[in-house]
Design a protein around this motif. Structure first.
Motif, PDB file in Angstrom:
ATOM      1  N   GLU A 231       3.016  -0.239   2.541  1.00  0.00           N
ATOM      2  CA  GLU A 231       1.951  -0.078   3.354  1.00  0.00           C
ATOM      3  C   GLU A 231       1.017   1.275   2.862  1.00  0.00           C
ATOM      4  O   GLU A 231       1.058   2.327   2.186  1.00  0.00           O
ATOM      5  CB  GLU A 231       2.371   0.139   4.771  1.00  0.00           C
ATOM      6  N   SER A 232      -0.325   1.278   3.342  1.00  0.00           N
ATOM      7  CA  SER A 232      -1.411   2.199   2.991  1.00  0.00           C
ATOM      8  C   SER A 232      -0.905   3.633   3.416  1.00  0.00           C
ATOM      9  O   SER A 232      -1.190   4.456   2.708  1.00  0.00           O
ATOM     10  CB  SER A 232      -2.699   1.845   3.975  1.00  0.00           C
ATOM     11  N   TRP A 233      -0.171   3.540   4.622  1.00  0.00           N
ATOM     12  CA  TRP A 233       0.415   5.012   4.923  1.00  0.00           C
ATOM     13  C   TRP A 233       1.688   5.592   3.865  1.00  0.00           C
ATOM     14  O   TRP A 233       1.801   6.617   3.887  1.00  0.00           O
ATOM     15  CB  TRP A 233       0.869   5.137   6.416  1.00  0.00           C
TER      16      TRP A 233
ATOM     17  N   LEU B 272       1.190   5.363   0.811  1.00  0.00           N
ATOM     18  CA  LEU B 272       0.583   5.682  -0.593  1.00  0.00           C
ATOM     19  C   LEU B 272       0.161   7.183  -0.520  1.00  0.00           C
ATOM     20  O   LEU B 272      -0.339   7.807   0.647  1.00  0.00           O
ATOM     21  CB  LEU B 272      -0.726   4.849  -0.672  1.00  0.00           C
TER      22      LEU B 272
ATOM     23  N   GLU C  74      -3.393   7.458  -4.795  1.00  0.00           N
ATOM     24  CA  GLU C  74      -3.345   5.937  -4.573  1.00  0.00           C
ATOM     25  C   GLU C  74      -4.035   5.341  -3.789  1.00  0.00           C
ATOM     26  O   GLU C  74      -4.752   4.503  -3.841  1.00  0.00           O
ATOM     27  CB  GLU C  74      -1.756   5.622  -4.473  1.00  0.00           C
ATOM     28  N   LYS C  75      -4.467   6.137  -2.473  1.00  0.00           N
ATOM     29  CA  LYS C  75      -5.436   5.452  -1.876  1.00  0.00           C
ATOM     30  C   LYS C  75      -6.827   5.479  -1.956  1.00  0.00           C
ATOM     31  O   LYS C  75      -7.483   4.355  -1.890  1.00  0.00           O
ATOM     32  CB  LYS C  75      -5.423   6.307  -0.373  1.00  0.00           C
TER      33      LYS C  75
ATOM     34  N   ALA D 219      -6.751   2.597  -4.547  1.00  0.00           N
ATOM     35  CA  ALA D 219      -6.770   1.282  -3.953  1.00  0.00           C
ATOM     36  C   ALA D 219      -7.927   1.007  -3.382  1.00  0.00           C
ATOM     37  O   ALA D 219      -8.509  -0.356  -3.527  1.00  0.00           O
ATOM     38  CB  ALA D 219      -5.694   1.199  -2.820  1.00  0.00           C
ATOM     39  N   ALA D 220      -8.733   1.714  -2.882  1.00  0.00           N
ATOM     40  CA  ALA D 220     -10.080   1.561  -2.256  1.00  0.00           C
ATOM     41  C   ALA D 220     -10.794   1.199  -3.175  1.00  0.00           C
ATOM     42  O   ALA D 220     -11.903   0.187  -2.994  1.00  0.00           O
ATOM     43  CB  ALA D 220     -10.553   3.083  -1.594  1.00  0.00           C
TER      44      ALA D 220
ATOM     45  N   LYS E 183     -10.455  -2.415  -4.416  1.00  0.00           N
ATOM     46  CA  LYS E 183     -10.835  -3.479  -3.315  1.00  0.00           C
ATOM     47  C   LYS E 183     -12.295  -3.435  -3.329  1.00  0.00           C
ATOM     48  O   LYS E 183     -13.102  -4.545  -2.971  1.00  0.00           O
ATOM     49  CB  LYS E 183     -10.499  -2.724  -1.840  1.00  0.00           C
TER      50      LYS E 183
ATOM     51  N   GLN F  50     -11.483  -3.744   3.888  1.00  0.00           N
ATOM     52  CA  GLN F  50     -10.209  -3.282   3.429  1.00  0.00           C
ATOM     53  C   GLN F  50     -10.126  -1.864   2.669  1.00  0.00           C
ATOM     54  O   GLN F  50      -9.221  -1.055   2.800  1.00  0.00           O
ATOM     55  CB  GLN F  50      -9.610  -4.410   2.794  1.00  0.00           C
TER      56      GLN F  50
ATOM     57  N   LYS G  46     -10.379   1.157   4.872  1.00  0.00           N
ATOM     58  CA  LYS G  46      -9.036   1.420   5.750  1.00  0.00           C
ATOM     59  C   LYS G  46      -7.989   2.374   4.919  1.00  0.00           C
ATOM     60  O   LYS G  46      -7.727   3.185   5.380  1.00  0.00           O
ATOM     61  CB  LYS G  46      -8.438   0.131   6.071  1.00  0.00           C
ATOM     62  N   TYR G  47      -8.281   2.309   3.556  1.00  0.00           N
ATOM     63  CA  TYR G  47      -7.384   3.129   2.750  1.00  0.00           C
ATOM     64  C   TYR G  47      -7.967   4.553   2.868  1.00  0.00           C
ATOM     65  O   TYR G  47      -7.222   5.645   2.872  1.00  0.00           O
ATOM     66  CB  TYR G  47      -7.223   2.652   1.254  1.00  0.00           C
TER      67      TYR G  47
END
Length: 217
Positions: free
Chosen positions: A84-86, A88, A92-93, A96-97, A100, A122, A125-126
């Motif tokens: 899950e995002s939490w 990462l 990494e967040k 990932a952002a 997206k 999305q 949110k990261y």
């Protein structure tokens, strides 16, 4: 009446097709980007065991509980990795952002504005909560927030969701009060919402910041 039913059926089929496209894109992306990484630290044997175990299990569960059983890659993908995002770390967040955001850009260029909008949301949110980020990471996150919210505002304009577009432009201006693109985009939303005084105010402010900027002319 028959025409109405045909129209409704076409609409339902279109939405179903979009969902299937999203799932197919997710499966392909996950297998291509996550699979090699998981295999590298788990080893080829364990990777294959987990993959096929979840493939069989997910298909069996689909057959047992669904009226229309299906066989696909989703079950084994979630078996390989469920992070899950939490879970990462901060870098990494940000990565990932960024991914997206790029996915959203590709969808936007293809004219798929609703799906592009989802990708931008999305991405945000990261990096929405950045208290644990370093100063450099906060700068990266801010740049991504500005880009994603601005791109999403443009998507919302295309979708004629003017109130949402206005809110997104305001978020950008909360981060960067002199962002000319966002002032111009918000002015566009105000015009569509018949609030011409606010539209004029934003355009004048944009011109004060950059008289030669093509977005405000």
């Amino acid at each position: 009446m028959p025409c109405t039913l045909v129209s409704e059926n076409r609409s339902c089929w279109s939405k179903f097709h979009e969902c299937m496209e999203d799932m197919e894109e997710f499966n392909c992306y996950s297998l291509n980007s996550i699979g090699p990484t998981v295999e590298s630290f788990s080893g080829p044997r364990r990777y294959l065991v987990v993959y096929f175990a979840f493939a069989i299990a997910s298909s069996a569960m689909s057959y047992r509980f669904c009226k229309m059983p299906a066989v696909g890659a989703s079950g084994e993908i979630f078996g390989l990795v469920k992070k899950e995002s939490w879970d990462l770390n901060t870098q990494e967040k940000i990565e990932a952002a960024g991914k997206k955001k790029e996915e959203g850009n590709v969808l936007f260029k293809a004219g798929k504005y609703a799906r592009a909008s989802k990708r931008y949301e999305q991405a945000i949110k990261y990096i929405e909560y950045d208290t644990s980020f370093s100063e450099d990471e906060k700068k990266q996150a801010k740049a991504l927030k500005v880009a994603c919210n601005l791109n999403n505002a443009t998507s919302k304009l295309k979708l004629k969701e003017y109130k949402e577009a206005e809110k997104l432009c305001t978020k950008v201006l909360d981060l960067e009060s002199t962002n000319v693109k966002s002032l111009y985009r918000r002015a566009q939303t105000y015009i569509h919402l018949a609030d011409l005084d606010l539209a004029e105010f934003d355009i004048k402010k944009a011109l004060e910041i950059d008289l030669d900027n093509r977005y405000a002319l």
